[in-house]
Design an enzyme around this catalytic site. Structure first.
Site: not given
Ligand code: FPP
Length: 261
Positions: A35, A52, A146
């Site tokens: 997050d 991201h 893993l």
């Molecule tokens: C949450 O942060 C994160 C996500 C919803 C997406 C996570 C995805 C990645 C790290 C990249 C793709 C994944 C892989 C496995 C290649 P948020 O956007 O909710 O952050 P915020 O709460 O600060 O808005």
């Protein structure tokens, strides 16, 4: 002291910390709610997608660290069922990042003996992602290291509903008696059926909630929260979480044997 020698010293101490972690016993299954990508980007005045993108570097680093330290399963919450409600360009960007990751990292995952699986509703995924996931899972299936488990279009509540429906069908068809349904039988119909429950759940970004993740499976999981945003989360934070886990006493609702009298 020069910056270079400081770096070398901290690399040395990180290595010592990791050696100690491996000797002390590593959690078999670590799950992570990644997050803070959006806030990381907003702090820099950048679009959320940049967060991201940087988050993928952390994904790469943590897969490597988990494998090196001997973690059995690493579950990453990459896209929740609720995330479909985000603006379409962000959703598309997330799946493009996933597709690119699968294409670019497959050889590295193979070299590192990583297996791959996913949990969540496969029917909801874009065709291209579903195809790339299927190919990668198949190609990596002979590995023995893993297990990387990516949660995509995942919802803990939907997973439990899905399992109940599967069981209801068996009961309706006369293949299962209602009285035979217990924890083990229900677990056999969850998307995580072949995976042990997480020992440790990490959530980054300072939020301290579960957000519909692995609701059934985390009944006795140790929780670890950090204010660090996911794009800044690296090997040393992962090691810190594992050190914290190693200091916990897991009692599973029982009492410690020294306190029984
Ligand atoms: C949450 O942060 C994160 C996500 C919803 C997406 C996570 C995805 C990645 C790290 C990249 C793709 C994944 C892989 C496995 C290649 P948020 O956007 O909710 O952050 P915020 O709460 O600060 O808005």
């Amino acid at each position: 002291m020069s910056e270079d020698s400081q770096d070398l010293m901290s690399e040395d101490s990180q290595e010592l910390i990791e050696q100690h972690i491996v000797r002390t016993g590593v959690p078999a299954h670590v799950a992570i709610i990644m997050d803070g990508n959006g806030r990381w980007a907003a702090q820099r005045g950048w679009p959320r997608i940049a967060g991201h993108q940087k988050g993928v570097d952390s994904v790469r680093e943590i897969i490597r660290a988990a494998g090196d330290l001997g973690v059995g399963t690493l579950t990453l919450y990459a896209f929740s069922e609720e995330n479909w409600g985000r603006p379409e360009p962000e959703v598309n960007a997330l799946f493009n990042l996933l597709d690119t990751f699968l294409i670019q990292e497959k050889d590295e995952l193979m070299r590192n003996n990583v297996r791959l699986c996913t949990i969540g509703n496969p029917d909801a995924l874009p065709d291209k992602s579903r195809r790339l996931i299927g190919e990668a899972c198949q190609e990596l299936s002979g590995n023995t290291g893993l297990l990387l488990n990516i949660a995509l279009s995942y919802s803990g509540r939907s997973e439990i509903v899905h399992a109940c429906r599967e069981l209801a069908k068996l009961v309706a068809g006369g293949q299962l008696a209602a009285d035979e349904i217990g924890h083990k039988v229900l677990e056999s119909k969850l998307w995580t059926a072949s995976i042990p429950s997480p020992d440790l759940l990490i959530r980054t970004s300072g939020e301290q909630r579960i957000s519909n993740f692995l609701l059934w499976q985390i009944a006795y999981t140790e929780l670890w929260f950090t204010p660090v945003f996911w794009p800044d989360f690296g090997r040393k934070h992962f090691a810190e979480a594992l050190r914290s886990f190693q200091g916990r006493k897991r009692r599973y609702g029982l009492v410690q044997s020294s306190q029984t009298s």
